[in-house]
Scaffold this motif. Structure first.
Motif, PDB file in Angstrom:
ATOM      1  N   ASN A   1      -5.444   1.617   2.563  1.00 25.79           N
ATOM      2  CA  ASN A   1      -5.309   3.072   2.715  1.00 25.79           C
ATOM      3  C   ASN A   1      -6.629   3.779   3.038  1.00 25.79           C
ATOM      4  O   ASN A   1      -6.621   4.880   3.566  1.00 25.79           O
TER       5      ASN A   1
ATOM      6  N   GLU B   1       0.786  -1.240   0.000  1.00 27.86           N
ATOM      7  CA  GLU B   1       0.000   0.000   0.000  1.00 27.86           C
ATOM      8  C   GLU B   1       0.821   1.294   0.000  1.00 27.86           C
ATOM      9  O   GLU B   1       0.359   2.315  -0.463  1.00 27.86           O
ATOM     10  N   GLN B   2       2.037   1.242   0.526  1.00 29.61           N
ATOM     11  CA  GLN B   2       2.835   2.484   0.580  1.00 29.61           C
ATOM     12  C   GLN B   2       3.953   2.461  -0.464  1.00 29.61           C
ATOM     13  O   GLN B   2       4.780   3.369  -0.508  1.00 29.61           O
TER      14      GLN B   2
END
Ligand SMILES: Cc1cc2nc3c(=O)[nH]c(=O)nc-3n(C[C@H](O)[C@H](O)[C@H](O)COP(=O)(O)OP(=O)(O)OC[C@H]3O[C@@H](n4cnc5c(N)ncnc54)[C@H](O)[C@@H]3O)c2cc1C
Length: 468
Positions: free
Chosen positions: A288, A134-135
């Motif tokens: 997120n 996700e990052q």
């Protein structure tokens, strides 16, 4: 490290398993553990098909591990309680596991980290289920993407790591630890299995992959849209249970792409990669923007005034709406735990935009029925279809169930397979049997519960009311 527990979760395989490989490299003894969580039988979304697939996958994992000299230990209960006790029992220094991305599992993993730390045991988690987390793919402002195309472009710029290979045979004796029995079948824990589910386990997954890459991948871009053709890989239950690694799939796809004989075949390989990227796109959306599990990605759509007609919902679930493509798809889902992607979009649009029923009802029903039911992909697919999500089809894009059926099931091969009542209808009426009322009455197939043309207008009005 002397002893490490590898806690199998959604990674029920011995090859291309990041945490398991790390454990095998770094520990003298690896103790493989599977926890049959209480939530597997009591959670709100439990379904017999997915449970059966899970149980069969664990059984197959047990055999694959045994071939390498490892004994899979099974414990039943709550992982938060079992892990600290088990770590003490076997004298492990650390628990290894592959990371999970659903908000509820992340909260649980935080609690487990704390509980293990208290007794001096580490808890290491590894990226395994996705290529990019996700990052790892963010836009130029450092924020998560909410539209698929730029996300997929950024995804493709980075080199995909190679598969991590299969673990070797056991290095050291790990002791004789008692193991609980797994339920023999979902029926044993109160979920009678009525569906005929696909073959489970790592071998079945690798065989599916081999067959798909040997031919069907080259015509995927066209065939994937036609339910009667079965042009997809059918890998989703395996990706969900982790009986295949994502890096393995991509490595095989790259090999197939090199062998593609023309531009269409290359394009098909690229289309297939895009679908795998959709899976990661929705995984990062879920992480997120965890509010999507409770409501619309765009909060203004939580104000939509759905009709929530219970009778219509039951007719949709049971495949009795009077729209053959919708009913055939739902009957197929109920009988097999699977549904073709095109059909998922059609039935989801129909529930939300023809029956005007809240997409969350459909999301929940799918989770109970689907053998591949995955919180991120399912939520993403439902919000896309309802027009409430990230990369959503705009709310005014409403599938016409008849023209969709005529385009993607011309002649009605798929529909006839699931709706025997329609056997006497000619090809040009099989998707709109109401056009011959006498034959319809004779067939016992239901009349339409709503009129698409009328409902379309109501749906647009419902959306306009909240859009202003
Ligand atoms: C309303 C709705 C609900 C859905 N629910 C789920 C679900 O619970 N679990 C699930 O795995 N997929 C879900 N999908 C996505 C898609 O329908 C299935 O992944 C696909 O039908 C599985 O068949 P396949 O393995 O042959 O896919 P292929 O076409 O061979 O694609 C390869 C893989 O890519 C991934 N993929 C493909 N399409 C999508 C997509 N649109 N979104 C996310 N991942 C995708 C899957 O992991 C799939 O196995 C849903 C789609 C919709 C519209």
């Amino acid at each position: 490290m002397k002893a490490v527990i590898h806690w199998f979760r959604r990674d029920l395989r011995v090859s291309d398993n990041v945490a398991l490989s790390e454990a095998a490299k770094r520990a003298e003894t690896v103790i493989p553990l599977f926890i049959f969580e209480d939530a597997f039988r009591t959670g709100p979304d439990v379904g017999a098909a997915r449970l059966a697939f899970l149980l069969q996958s664990v059984e197959s994992l047990r055999k694959n591990l045994a071939e390498l000299g490892h004994t899979l230990i099974v414990r039943c209960g709550k992982s938060e309680e079992i892990l600290p006790t088990f770590a003490k029992e076997v004298g492990a220094q650390c628990v290894f596991a592959n990371k999970r991305y659903e908000p509820y599992t992340q909260r649980r993993d935080e609690r487990i980290t704390g509980a293990l730390l208290k007794i001096g045991v580490g808890f290491e988690m590894f990226k395994d289920a996705v290529v990019w987390e996700e990052q790892e793919i963010l836009n130029l402002s450092g924020k998560p993407y909410t539209v698929f195309t730029p996300y997929s472009k950024a995804w493709k710029v980075k080199a995909v790591p190679a598969p991590v290979g299969k673990i070797g045979p056991r290095k050291a004796v790990s002791g004789n630890y008692p193991s609980d029995a797994l339920p023999a079948s979902p029926d044993a824990v109160g979920y009678p299995l009525t569906q005929k589910i696909p073959a489970a386990g790592e071998r079945a997954a690798l065989e599916l992959l081999r067959k798909f890459m040997a031919g069907p991948v080259y015509s995927y871009a066209t065939n994937r849209n036609f339910p009667a053709l079965d042009g997809g890989s059918n890998l989703s239950p395996h990706l969900r249970a982790g009986t295949i690694g994502i890096r393995t799939i991509i490595a095989e796809l790259n090999k197939a792409k090199v062998k593609a004989v023309d531009a269409n075949a290359v394009k098909s390989c690229e289309t297939f990669l895009n679908e795998l990227i959709w899976r990661e796109f929705y995984a990062q959306v879920l992480h997120n923007f965890p509010h999507v599990t409770k409501g619309a990605f765009r909060p203004e759509y939580d104000k939509l005034q759905w009709s929530d007609n219970q009778e219509h919902f039951v007719a949709w679930c049971e495949g009795r709406t009077g729209y053959p493509i919708v009913d055939a798809a739902m009957r197929c889902l109920n009988a097999t735990g699977t549904m073709h992607n095109r059909l998922r979009m059609i039935v989801a649009m129909f529930l939300t935009k023809d029956l005007l029923i809240n997409w969350q009802w459909g999301e929940r029903y799918f989770m109970k029925q689907l053998v591949d039911g995955d919180m991120a992909a399912n939520n993403g697919g439902w919000q896309w279809s309802a027009g409430t999500g990230t990369d959503a089809a705009p709310y005014f894009r409403i599938f016409n169930p008849v023209s969709q059926a005529e385009k993607f099931d011309a002649g009605g091969k798929f529909v006839r397979q699931w709706i025997p009542e329609l056997k006497d209808f000619p090809d040009d009426l099989v998707h709109q049997p109401w056009e011959n009322p006498l034959l319809l009455a004779k067939s016992k197939y239901p009349s339409r519960i709503v009129l698409h043309e009328e409902q379309r207008g109501k749906c647009l009005a419902m959306f306009k009311a909240v859009k202003g």
